[in-house]
Design a protein around this motif. Structure first.
Motif, short mmCIF file in Angstrom:
data_model
loop_
_atom_site.label_atom_id
_atom_site.label_comp_id
_atom_site.label_asym_id
_atom_site.label_seq_id
_atom_site.Cartn_x
_atom_site.Cartn_y
_atom_site.Cartn_z
N ASP A 87 0.87 -1.18 0.00
CA ASP A 87 0.00 0.00 0.00
C ASP A 87 0.91 1.23 0.00
OD1 ASP A 87 -2.32 -1.58 0.21
OD2 ASP A 87 -2.15 -1.65 2.39
N LEU A 88 1.64 1.41 -1.09
CA LEU A 88 2.73 2.38 -1.12
C LEU A 88 2.24 3.83 -1.06
CD1 LEU A 88 5.08 0.61 -3.68
CD2 LEU A 88 4.98 0.38 -1.19
N ASP A 89 1.18 4.16 -1.77
CA ASP A 89 0.68 5.53 -1.72
C ASP A 89 0.15 5.86 -0.32
OD1 ASP A 89 1.35 6.04 -4.36
OD2 ASP A 89 -0.61 5.41 -5.12
N GLU A 90 -0.52 4.89 0.28
CA GLU A 90 -1.02 5.08 1.64
C GLU A 90 0.14 5.24 2.62
OE1 GLU A 90 -4.05 2.84 4.78
OE2 GLU A 90 -3.80 2.01 2.78
N LYS A 112 12.07 5.33 6.05
CA LYS A 112 10.94 4.53 5.57
C LYS A 112 10.39 5.12 4.27
CE LYS A 112 9.75 2.37 9.90
NZ LYS A 112 10.40 1.12 9.53
N LYS A 113 10.36 6.44 4.20
CA LYS A 113 9.88 7.10 2.98
C LYS A 113 10.82 6.80 1.81
CE LYS A 113 8.24 11.47 1.12
NZ LYS A 113 7.83 12.85 1.45
N SER A 114 12.12 6.85 2.07
CA SER A 114 13.07 6.56 0.98
C SER A 114 12.91 5.12 0.50
CB SER A 114 14.51 6.84 1.42
OG SER A 114 14.96 5.88 2.34
N LYS A 119 11.22 1.46 -3.72
CA LYS A 119 10.40 0.37 -4.26
C LYS A 119 9.63 0.84 -5.51
CE LYS A 119 7.39 -3.37 -3.08
NZ LYS A 119 7.40 -4.45 -2.13
N GLN A 120 9.27 2.11 -5.53
CA GLN A 120 8.59 2.68 -6.70
C GLN A 120 9.58 3.08 -7.80
OE1 GLN A 120 6.47 5.89 -4.71
NE2 GLN A 120 4.58 4.68 -4.69
N GLN A 121 10.85 2.80 -7.57
CA GLN A 121 11.94 3.12 -8.49
C GLN A 121 12.05 4.62 -8.78
OE1 GLN A 121 11.99 0.49 -11.88
NE2 GLN A 121 12.07 -1.32 -10.58
N GLN A 122 11.74 5.40 -7.78
CA GLN A 122 11.90 6.86 -7.86
C GLN A 122 13.25 7.20 -7.20
OE1 GLN A 122 8.51 9.21 -6.63
NE2 GLN A 122 7.14 7.50 -7.05
N TRP A 123 14.33 6.86 -7.92
CA TRP A 123 15.68 6.93 -7.35
C TRP A 123 16.05 8.33 -6.89
CZ3 TRP A 123 15.65 2.10 -6.93
CH2 TRP A 123 15.34 1.25 -7.98
N LYS A 124 15.82 9.31 -7.74
CA LYS A 124 16.22 10.68 -7.42
C LYS A 124 15.50 11.17 -6.16
CE LYS A 124 16.85 15.20 -9.57
NZ LYS A 124 16.66 16.01 -10.77
N SER A 154 23.21 1.83 -6.22
CA SER A 154 23.57 0.63 -6.99
C SER A 154 22.39 0.17 -7.85
CB SER A 154 24.06 -0.49 -6.07
OG SER A 154 23.00 -1.08 -5.37
N LYS A 155 21.19 0.28 -7.34
CA LYS A 155 20.01 -0.09 -8.14
C LYS A 155 19.84 0.86 -9.32
CE LYS A 155 17.35 -2.36 -4.52
NZ LYS A 155 16.11 -2.34 -3.73
N LYS A 156 20.08 2.11 -9.06
CA LYS A 156 19.99 3.12 -10.12
C LYS A 156 21.00 2.79 -11.23
CE LYS A 156 20.15 8.13 -10.59
NZ LYS A 156 20.43 9.39 -9.92
#
Length: 173
Positions: A87-90, A112-114, A119-124, A154-156
């Protein structure tokens, strides 16, 4: 010490090593006071961490926050449960709100937010949050912050390499 406090302390002391005793103490605590924040939070943890019943855990956390929106102990566990339940948006909404609550561990909530953004692949965006956590850290989170930053970078890079290979493959055709 009131009986309720005794039972909550016993439950906390036994968790997670003696689950049966912890549950028994929680039952007594909630029988005395069904609006005890710590007991509700620990029940939420039981459902999330032991049974992976995230929906039930969310109900306990919601109930605790309905009683006291400033119950800072609830936010980290609730956010983690939302993350596990995807429930990522929540989770982001809860974390953003928790950051306005006086006394909440802001560095923990930013980490936790990062994690959610990662997980949403919003690296920046995730790296910006890690940077913010670094600036606020006055305790013992430095190694966790560094590990989080390294993992995201590393994921980026992995995805950047994957995109380059795709582009080269198309170019050679």
């Amino acid at each position: 010490m009131q009986s309720i406090d005794k039972y909550v302390v016993q439950a906390l002391d036994n968790y997670p090593y003696y689950l049966e005793e912890s549950l028994e103490s929680l039952g007594y605590a909630l029988a005395y006071d069904n609006k005890n924040l710590l007991a509700l939070c620990l029940y939420g943890r039981f459902y999330a961490e032991q049974f992976q019943d995230y929906e039930a855990a969310k109900e306990y956390y919601s109930e605790a926050l309905a009683i006291d929106i400033h119950a800072v102990v609830v936010y980290p566990y609730y956010a983690e449960t939302l993350f596990w339940n995807e429930d990522l948006d929540e989770a982001l909404r809860l974390i953003d709100f928790s950051l306005t609550v006086k006394g909440v561990d802001k560095v923990m909530m930013l980490l936790k937010k990062s994690k959610v953004l990662e997980k949403q692949q919003q690296w920046k965006a995730a790296l910006e949050i890690v940077k913010e956590a670094k600036l606020l850290d006055f305790s013992n989170y430095s190694s966790e912050i560094e590990e989080t930053e390294k993992r995201i970078k590393s994921k980026k890079e992995l995805l950047k390499d994957k995109k380059k290979k795709k582009f080269k493959g198309k170019k050679q055709q």
